[in-house]
Design a protein around this motif. Structure first.
Motif, PDB file in Angstrom:
ATOM      1  N   GLY B 316      56.745  37.695 -15.475  1.00  0.00           N
ATOM      2  CA  GLY B 316      58.153  37.749 -15.135  1.00  0.00           C
ATOM      3  C   GLY B 316      59.047  36.975 -16.077  1.00  0.00           C
ATOM      4  N   LEU B 317      58.553  36.670 -17.258  1.00  0.00           N
ATOM      5  CA  LEU B 317      59.413  35.999 -18.237  1.00  0.00           C
ATOM      6  C   LEU B 317      60.170  37.062 -19.027  1.00  0.00           C
ATOM      7  CD1 LEU B 317      56.735  33.465 -19.440  1.00  0.00           C
ATOM      8  CD2 LEU B 317      58.882  32.833 -18.337  1.00  0.00           C
ATOM      9  N   SER B 318      61.414  36.783 -19.380  1.00  0.00           N
ATOM     10  CA  SER B 318      62.139  37.748 -20.206  1.00  0.00           C
ATOM     11  C   SER B 318      61.969  37.350 -21.675  1.00  0.00           C
ATOM     12  CB  SER B 318      63.619  37.777 -19.829  1.00  0.00           C
ATOM     13  OG  SER B 318      64.303  36.696 -20.411  1.00  0.00           O
ATOM     14  N   GLN B 319      61.873  38.356 -22.553  1.00  0.00           N
ATOM     15  CA  GLN B 319      61.613  38.063 -23.971  1.00  0.00           C
ATOM     16  C   GLN B 319      62.640  38.749 -24.866  1.00  0.00           C
ATOM     17  OE1 GLN B 319      57.197  37.775 -24.930  1.00  0.00           O
ATOM     18  NE2 GLN B 319      57.114  39.159 -23.191  1.00  0.00           N
ATOM     19  N   PRO B 320      63.920  38.348 -24.708  1.00  0.00           N
ATOM     20  CA  PRO B 320      64.945  38.994 -25.535  1.00  0.00           C
ATOM     21  C   PRO B 320      64.720  38.752 -27.029  1.00  0.00           C
ATOM     22  CG  PRO B 320      65.834  37.053 -24.442  1.00  0.00           C
ATOM     23  CD  PRO B 320      64.479  37.287 -23.863  1.00  0.00           C
ATOM     24  N   GLN B 321      64.054  37.659 -27.389  1.00  0.00           N
ATOM     25  CA  GLN B 321      63.807  37.378 -28.805  1.00  0.00           C
ATOM     26  C   GLN B 321      62.406  37.782 -29.225  1.00  0.00           C
ATOM     27  OE1 GLN B 321      64.980  33.371 -27.571  1.00  0.00           O
ATOM     28  NE2 GLN B 321      65.655  33.144 -29.684  1.00  0.00           N
ATOM     29  N   GLY B 322      61.683  38.474 -28.336  1.00  0.00           N
ATOM     30  CA  GLY B 322      60.329  38.895 -28.687  1.00  0.00           C
ATOM     31  C   GLY B 322      59.310  37.814 -28.422  1.00  0.00           C
ATOM     32  N   ASN B 323      58.183  37.886 -29.144  1.00  0.00           N
ATOM     33  CA  ASN B 323      57.083  36.950 -28.943  1.00  0.00           C
ATOM     34  C   ASN B 323      57.418  35.612 -29.604  1.00  0.00           C
ATOM     35  OD1 ASN B 323      54.578  35.655 -28.851  1.00  0.00           O
ATOM     36  ND2 ASN B 323      53.805  36.788 -30.629  1.00  0.00           N
ATOM     37  N   MET B 324      57.748  34.587 -28.793  1.00  0.00           N
ATOM     38  CA  MET B 324      58.297  33.351 -29.356  1.00  0.00           C
ATOM     39  C   MET B 324      57.277  32.236 -29.553  1.00  0.00           C
ATOM     40  SD  MET B 324      61.285  33.638 -30.389  1.00  0.00           S
ATOM     41  CE  MET B 324      61.919  31.973 -30.558  1.00  0.00           C
ATOM     42  N   GLU B 325      56.031  32.424 -29.149  1.00  0.00           N
ATOM     43  CA  GLU B 325      55.047  31.363 -29.379  1.00  0.00           C
ATOM     44  C   GLU B 325      54.875  31.178 -30.893  1.00  0.00           C
ATOM     45  OE1 GLU B 325      53.495  29.472 -26.993  1.00  0.00           O
ATOM     46  OE2 GLU B 325      52.618  28.284 -28.608  1.00  0.00           O
ATOM     47  N   GLY B 326      54.978  29.922 -31.341  1.00  0.00           N
ATOM     48  CA  GLY B 326      54.795  29.647 -32.765  1.00  0.00           C
ATOM     49  C   GLY B 326      55.984  30.037 -33.624  1.00  0.00           C
ATOM     50  N   LYS B 327      57.105  30.376 -32.987  1.00  0.00           N
ATOM     51  CA  LYS B 327      58.281  30.752 -33.777  1.00  0.00           C
ATOM     52  C   LYS B 327      59.432  29.797 -33.502  1.00  0.00           C
ATOM     53  CE  LYS B 327      57.217  35.596 -34.314  1.00  0.00           C
ATOM     54  NZ  LYS B 327      56.143  35.724 -33.300  1.00  0.00           N
ATOM     55  N   GLU B 328      60.338  29.726 -34.465  1.00  0.00           N
ATOM     56  CA  GLU B 328      61.511  28.871 -34.342  1.00  0.00           C
ATOM     57  C   GLU B 328      62.648  29.680 -33.714  1.00  0.00           C
ATOM     58  OE1 GLU B 328      61.411  25.413 -35.747  1.00  0.00           O
ATOM     59  OE2 GLU B 328      59.383  26.114 -35.337  1.00  0.00           O
ATOM     60  N   THR B 329      63.413  29.027 -32.837  1.00  0.00           N
ATOM     61  CA  THR B 329      64.516  29.726 -32.180  1.00  0.00           C
ATOM     62  C   THR B 329      65.528  30.245 -33.194  1.00  0.00           C
ATOM     63  OG1 THR B 329      64.255  28.068 -30.455  1.00  0.00           O
ATOM     64  CG2 THR B 329      66.123  29.546 -30.256  1.00  0.00           C
ATOM     65  N   ARG B 330      65.759  29.459 -34.281  1.00  0.00           N
ATOM     66  CA  ARG B 330      66.814  29.866 -35.208  1.00  0.00           C
ATOM     67  C   ARG B 330      66.449  31.105 -36.021  1.00  0.00           C
ATOM     68  NH1 ARG B 330      63.989  25.624 -36.837  1.00  0.00           N
ATOM     69  NH2 ARG B 330      63.373  25.278 -38.983  1.00  0.00           N
ATOM     70  N   PHE B 331      65.164  31.456 -36.082  1.00  0.00           N
ATOM     71  CA  PHE B 331      64.790  32.657 -36.838  1.00  0.00           C
ATOM     72  C   PHE B 331      64.462  33.838 -35.913  1.00  0.00           C
ATOM     73  CE2 PHE B 331      62.893  29.136 -39.579  1.00  0.00           C
ATOM     74  CZ  PHE B 331      64.104  28.894 -40.193  1.00  0.00           C
ATOM     75  N   GLY B 332      63.947  33.569 -34.737  1.00  0.00           N
ATOM     76  CA  GLY B 332      63.579  34.661 -33.840  1.00  0.00           C
ATOM     77  C   GLY B 332      62.424  35.477 -34.392  1.00  0.00           C
ATOM     78  N   SER B 333      62.087  36.554 -33.672  1.00  0.00           N
ATOM     79  CA  SER B 333      60.900  37.333 -34.040  1.00  0.00           C
ATOM     80  C   SER B 333      61.078  38.155 -35.299  1.00  0.00           C
ATOM     81  CB  SER B 333      60.540  38.292 -32.915  1.00  0.00           C
ATOM     82  OG  SER B 333      59.991  37.565 -31.865  1.00  0.00           O
ATOM     83  N   GLU B 334      62.250  38.794 -35.440  1.00  0.00           N
ATOM     84  CA  GLU B 334      62.373  39.762 -36.530  1.00  0.00           C
ATOM     85  C   GLU B 334      62.315  39.086 -37.887  1.00  0.00           C
ATOM     86  OE1 GLU B 334      64.459  39.170 -34.134  1.00  0.00           O
ATOM     87  OE2 GLU B 334      66.566  39.269 -34.722  1.00  0.00           O
TER      88      GLU B 334
END
Lengths: 188, 564
Positions: B316-334
């Motif tokens: 039930g988590l929303s993932q508007p930025q995609g798969n965020m484990e190991g990623k920085e918020t300022r770059f996001g998934s893409e």
């Protein structure tokens, strides 16, 4: 042997050129932007309390919280969890984090929880959270500080960083700057 | 169209726009034609005078390769000695970093000499500033220049009619640095510097944070190292987490610049081929073949990462930025996935997110990209790898239409095809058995503690490591506990052979082509600057790499995907 001498001389010329002179040039240019060249330190009463882009650990209810960190925001040794998306133990940790987040922020129950607030960043020092993740914490911080929620929402708005035209990056809230602004609010 | 796709397309267009004139400029530089950087000529001539090399003198392919090996041997010993003794050098070591252990120093020295930049240490705790500048930063320049110089020996071999005049390694090497790597690094470093990437020789600051805890903030001469690491397809970061670290990659500007810097020289060098050979259409054919593969990889990886982790969606988590484990918020998934593809295409190996935590099939894309290792590829060496596929492509086309295969007016015969095939087959022959050995050890000694993730993904961690070492890439599934004697020595040896054999092979082909008589082009000649040859090349690359590696990929990322 004569050929080795050529190589040896070229080696040392390059050591001087790109190993010494080049970094010194950049170091020298840094004097024209001292703040930036030191990583944007934030000073309060002449003491450095943090760096704009290095996230800090926040656990008290009166501060906004950043993302979980594999290294507990230890800026002397950055790191991510390197957990795979299918790792069962990891998925359990995430489920637990969601429960903990909802316990600390009961007002978030029934709302969409963005994944950034329960997943660890790559560096373990991510200074940002998503705007949604900040908004979900407003009620908790407001209660702890006895401030109106509306004031905090405005504060989040004014501390949101937006890349130009919405391109080349995401909308983010810098947690350290937001919390510093929060502390200033109290003093007024 | 979502803004993420627009970002990716704009960024790609920006890079191509810069790379085209850069390729034209490089062709002028290395042909010795007039260009706007000629004010450096006296300085370069001074270097040639000091080392007693006549810049007009010419060498055979063997002499060129011997020069390359000799100077690289010196680089290796220089690096090993400093790393192993860095703790005893108190100069530029404010954090009192200790000596590097022997097998780790062996691995690290080879890793940076070979332009791989696989890192089994973490920068903030493993290296003094002295080592960062005089080993890491230094080798990032000279290893990139070695690759470019080797490529130019090959280019020269394609245009001369005399096997004794395949250019001069020293001239190519020096000019790669003075006219390309150094100016570009200065530009990039200055932009980074003004955006909050530190450049300082001060000791790490000890601060008290807002909640009263004491923290040490690692810093150092970061900007100068990060610039050349991006520009020279090196990839070895100043800090353990590379360009995910806010001090290496501070904001969207630095990310934009660093992302472009990964790919700009590799693209420019492909354009240079067209200008250098005076066959611009051929340059465009090669460019198009690579862009088709690159676009396919980028599209897949970005889409996979943006769609997020299905297991998190189930919670039930929303993932508007995609798969965020190991990623920085300022770059996001893409922007993380885009970086992932570019860095594995070009043998750069820097990261702005942790590849271990990407979705299984995105991880497979990165591995496949490294297995091809010729989608623009590492500076200089990327084209050398691509050239091997060109030789095979010409040979196969020749067989299909029943003509003697020709490349640029020279007959391709048994010797050239043998060399090309052996070098191409060398990759699966090394990577697969090494991965099998590691998997056997991990399976029979479960307490060895190498793997950070169980099951299929654990296998992927080992496959990725050897693939990356062979591709001289340097990125990793960093969960792998790789600072052990086994990994240090095995990947060290893999990097070494995988660096020099794929350089010497193509250059030897060029040497043998240069010695041949030119056959005038006729109606019957195979036209390699045509779309149809481009399609053949694509086919050759996908079939060869696919046949070699799909079974291994099926055991790792593909199996993991189906177990989700």
């Amino acid at each position: 042997m004569k050929l080795f001498l050529i190589d040896l001389k070229l080696h040392f010329i390059m050591v001087v050129l790109v190993g010494c002179l080049y970094p010194l040039l950049i170091l020298g240019l840094g004097y024209f932007a001292r703040d930036a060249a030191n990583g944007f330190p934030i000073r309060e009463n002449n003491k450095i309390v943090g760096y704009k882009n290095i996230g800090q650990k926040f656990t008290s209810t009166g501060y906004f919280w950043g993302r979980p960190s594999a290294v507990d925001y230890n800026a002397a040794s950055s790191g991510g969890t390197n957990k795979s998306t299918t790792n069962a133990d990891y998925l359990q940790v995430i489920a637990q984090r969601k429960v903990d987040f909802l316990l600390a922020n009961p007002s978030a129950v029934g709302k969409e929880i963005p994944s950034d607030i329960v997943t660890a960043s790559g560096s373990g020092l991510d200074p940002h959270i998503s705007v949604a993740a900040a908004l979900l914490q407003v009620q908790r911080v407001a209660a702890a500080r006895e401030i109106a929620a509306g004031v905090l929402e405005t504060l989040i708005q004014s501390n949101t960083e937006r890349p130009p035209a919405g391109l080349f990056g995401a909308e983010t809230v810098n947690v350290l700057e937001l919390n510093l602004a929060l502390d200033k609010l109290k003093n007024h | 169209m979502p803004s993420s796709i627009i970002s990716v397309i704009l960024l790609s267009a920006f890079v191509i726009l810069l790379a085209y004139p850069l390729g034209k400029y490089l062709s002028k530089v290395f042909k010795g034609e007039k260009n706007f950087m000629d004010f450096l000529t006296p300085f370069e001539n001074f270097i040639f005078k000091v080392i007693s090399v006549d810049p007009a003198s010419q060498m055979s392919w063997k002499e060129n390769m011997k020069a390359m090996l000799r100077i690289n041997l010196i680089f290796y010993f220089w690096a090993y000695i400093i790393l192993a003794l860095q703790g005893s050098i108190s100069f530029l070591n404010p954090a009192a970093i200790a000596n590097m252990e022997a097998t780790l120093a062996f691995n690290t020295a080879i890793s940076f000499v070979t332009n791989t930049n696989l890192q089994h240490y973490s920068g903030e705790t493993g290296l003094s500033y002295f080592s960062q500048l005089l080993v890491i930063g230094f080798l990032q320049f000279v290893s990139a220049a070695t690759g470019i110089a080797a490529m130019l020996v090959l280019m020269k071999g394609l245009v001369v009619k005399n096997s004794q005049s395949l250019g001069n390694f020293y001239v190519y090497f020096v000019k790669s640095i003075t006219r390309l790597l150094l100016p570009l690094s200065i530009i990039v470093a200055v932009i980074l510097l003004f955006n909050g990437v530190p450049q300082t020789l001060q000791a790490p600051e000890k601060i008290t944070n807002l909640e009263g805890e004491k923290v040490t903030i690692a810093t150092g001469p970061v900007a100068s190292v990060v610039a050349i690491k991006q520009v020279g397809t090196n990839g070895g970061g100043f800090f353990g987490t590379n360009s995910a670290h806010p001090f290496e990659n501070a904001n969207f500007v630095t990310n934009l610049v660093e992302t472009s810097a990964i790919i700009i020289i590799p693209v420019a060098l492909v354009f240079m081929v067209g200008f250098y050979l005076n066959r611009k259409k051929l340059g465009w054919v090669f460019f198009t073949v690579m862009v088709v593969m690159l676009s396919l990889f980028i599209f897949s990886a970005v889409a996979l990462e943006l769609s997020g982790n299905p297991q998190l969606a189930k919670m039930g988590l929303s993932q508007p930025q995609g798969n965020m484990e190991g990623k920085e918020t300022r770059f996001g998934s893409e922007l993380s996935a885009l970086w992932g593809v570019l860095t594995t295409s070009t043998s750069n190996g820097s990261v702005n997110s942790m590849h271990d935590s990407h979705t299984p099939l995105a991880g497979a894309v990165y591995m496949f990209d490294m297995m091809v290792n010729a989608v623009f590829g590492g500076v200089g060496v990327g084209f050398l790898n691509f050239f091997l596929y060109v030789v095979i492509g010409v040979f196969i086309s020749g067989l299909m239409v029943g003509r003697t295969p020709e490349l640029l007016g020279k007959k391709i015969e048994a010797r050239e095809v043998k060399i090309a095939s052996l070098v191409i087959l060398f990759q699966p022959l090394i990577v697969l058995p090494m991965t099998a050995i590691a998997a056997y050890i991990a399976k029979t000694t479960p307490d060895i503690g190498w793997l950070n993730n169980p099951g299929y993904h654990g296998f992927s961690e080992m496959l990725y490591e050897f693939t990356s070492a062979f591709a001289n890439n340097g990125s990793g599934f960093e969960g792998l506990g790789d600072n052990t004697a086994f990994w240090n020595i095995s990947t060290g040896l893999v990097m070494l052979v995988a660096r020099f054999i794929p350089i010497i092979g193509p250059v030897a082909i060029a040497g043998s082509l240069a010695a041949k008589k030119s056959v005038p082009e006729s109606e019957g000649s195979l036209k390699i600057d045509s779309a149809i040859f481009g399609v053949v090349l694509l086919g050759v690359i996908f079939i060869v790499v696919g046949l070699s590696f799909l079974p291994a990929l099926a055991l790792g990322p593909v199996a993991e995907y189906f177990s989700m």
